[in-house]
Design a protein around this motif. Structure first.
Motif, PDB file in Angstrom:
ATOM      1  N   GLU A   1     -10.655   4.621  -5.533  1.00 12.40           N
ATOM      2  CA  GLU A   1      -9.829   3.421  -5.433  1.00 12.40           C
ATOM      3  C   GLU A   1      -9.530   3.076  -3.974  1.00 12.40           C
ATOM      4  O   GLU A   1      -9.537   1.903  -3.590  1.00 12.40           O
ATOM      5  CB  GLU A   1      -8.537   3.591  -6.222  1.00 12.40           C
ATOM      6  CG  GLU A   1      -8.762   3.569  -7.722  1.00 12.40           C
ATOM      7  CD  GLU A   1      -7.499   3.825  -8.516  1.00 12.40           C
ATOM      8  OE1 GLU A   1      -6.437   4.111  -7.913  1.00 12.40           O
ATOM      9  OE2 GLU A   1      -7.568   3.730  -9.750  1.00 12.40           O
TER      10      GLU A   1
ATOM     11  N   ASP B   1     -12.615   1.533  -2.495  1.00  8.17           N
ATOM     12  CA  ASP B   1     -12.749   0.155  -2.972  1.00  8.17           C
ATOM     13  C   ASP B   1     -11.833  -0.788  -2.201  1.00  8.17           C
ATOM     14  O   ASP B   1     -12.236  -1.888  -1.827  1.00  8.17           O
ATOM     15  CB  ASP B   1     -12.438   0.056  -4.473  1.00  8.17           C
ATOM     16  CG  ASP B   1     -13.498   0.712  -5.337  1.00  8.17           C
ATOM     17  OD1 ASP B   1     -14.615   0.954  -4.833  1.00  8.17           O
ATOM     18  OD2 ASP B   1     -13.198   0.974  -6.517  1.00  8.17           O
ATOM     19  N   MET B   2     -10.587  -0.368  -1.941  1.00  9.18           N
ATOM     20  CA  MET B   2      -9.649  -1.205  -1.202  1.00  9.18           C
ATOM     21  C   MET B   2     -10.111  -1.429   0.237  1.00  9.18           C
ATOM     22  O   MET B   2      -9.910  -2.507   0.794  1.00  9.18           O
ATOM     23  CB  MET B   2      -8.249  -0.595  -1.209  1.00  9.18           C
ATOM     24  CG  MET B   2      -7.536  -0.735  -2.532  1.00  9.18           C
ATOM     25  SD  MET B   2      -5.815  -0.231  -2.454  1.00  9.18           S
ATOM     26  CE  MET B   2      -5.961   1.542  -2.543  1.00  9.18           C
TER      27      MET B   2
ATOM     28  N   THR C   1     -13.138  -3.908   0.071  1.00 12.45           N
ATOM     29  CA  THR C   1     -12.759  -5.264  -0.319  1.00 12.45           C
ATOM     30  C   THR C   1     -11.237  -5.389  -0.251  1.00 12.45           C
ATOM     31  O   THR C   1     -10.550  -5.336  -1.275  1.00 12.45           O
ATOM     32  CB  THR C   1     -13.253  -5.570  -1.748  1.00 12.45           C
ATOM     33  OG1 THR C   1     -14.621  -5.172  -1.858  1.00 12.45           O
ATOM     34  CG2 THR C   1     -13.132  -7.046  -2.077  1.00 12.45           C
TER      35      THR C   1
ATOM     36  N   LEU D   1      -8.879  -7.449  -2.648  1.00 11.52           N
ATOM     37  CA  LEU D   1      -8.594  -6.987  -4.006  1.00 11.52           C
ATOM     38  C   LEU D   1      -7.533  -5.889  -4.056  1.00 11.52           C
ATOM     39  O   LEU D   1      -7.150  -5.456  -5.141  1.00 11.52           O
ATOM     40  CB  LEU D   1      -9.886  -6.472  -4.657  1.00 11.52           C
ATOM     41  CG  LEU D   1     -11.012  -7.498  -4.784  1.00 11.52           C
ATOM     42  CD1 LEU D   1     -12.250  -6.829  -5.365  1.00 11.52           C
ATOM     43  CD2 LEU D   1     -10.583  -8.681  -5.626  1.00 11.52           C
TER      44      LEU D   1
ATOM     45  N   THR E   1      -4.225  -4.135  -4.356  1.00 11.82           N
ATOM     46  CA  THR E   1      -2.872  -4.396  -4.839  1.00 11.82           C
ATOM     47  C   THR E   1      -2.248  -3.081  -5.234  1.00 11.82           C
ATOM     48  O   THR E   1      -2.949  -2.205  -5.716  1.00 11.82           O
ATOM     49  CB  THR E   1      -2.870  -5.341  -6.054  1.00 11.82           C
ATOM     50  OG1 THR E   1      -3.636  -4.772  -7.085  1.00 11.82           O
ATOM     51  CG2 THR E   1      -3.375  -6.715  -5.719  1.00 11.82           C
TER      52      THR E   1
ATOM     53  N   LYS F   1      -1.855  -3.177   0.964  1.00  6.14           N
ATOM     54  CA  LYS F   1      -2.964  -3.751   1.715  1.00  6.14           C
ATOM     55  C   LYS F   1      -3.297  -2.870   2.913  1.00  6.14           C
ATOM     56  O   LYS F   1      -2.414  -2.473   3.660  1.00  6.14           O
ATOM     57  CB  LYS F   1      -2.596  -5.139   2.233  1.00  6.14           C
ATOM     58  CG  LYS F   1      -2.210  -6.130   1.162  1.00  6.14           C
ATOM     59  CD  LYS F   1      -3.421  -6.656   0.473  1.00  6.14           C
ATOM     60  CE  LYS F   1      -3.023  -7.728  -0.542  1.00  6.14           C
ATOM     61  NZ  LYS F   1      -4.041  -8.004  -1.471  1.00  6.14           N
TER      62      LYS F   1
END
Length: 49
Positions: free
Chosen positions: A7, A10-11, A14, A17, A19, A22
């Motif tokens: 996760e 992924d953050m 991108t 996306l 949440t 940030k």
């Protein structure tokens, strides 16, 4: 631990996306916005992605 790392990756790949937190930069260091003290929030710059 694997899910957390996936996760997080992924953050970082991108940021739009991400949440509820940030990823961004302060002085070239990776930081997460919601964990900043109020005195540092004006220095935070979002990652673009």
């Amino acid at each position: 631990m694997v899910i957390y790392l996936e996760e997080t990756a992924d953050m970082l790949e991108t940021p739009a996306l991400a949440t509820p937190d940030k990823p961004g930069l302060i002085g070239g260091a990776l930081v997460w916005r919601r964990r900043l003290s109020p005195s540092l929030k004006d220095q935070w710059q979002p990652l673009t992605g």
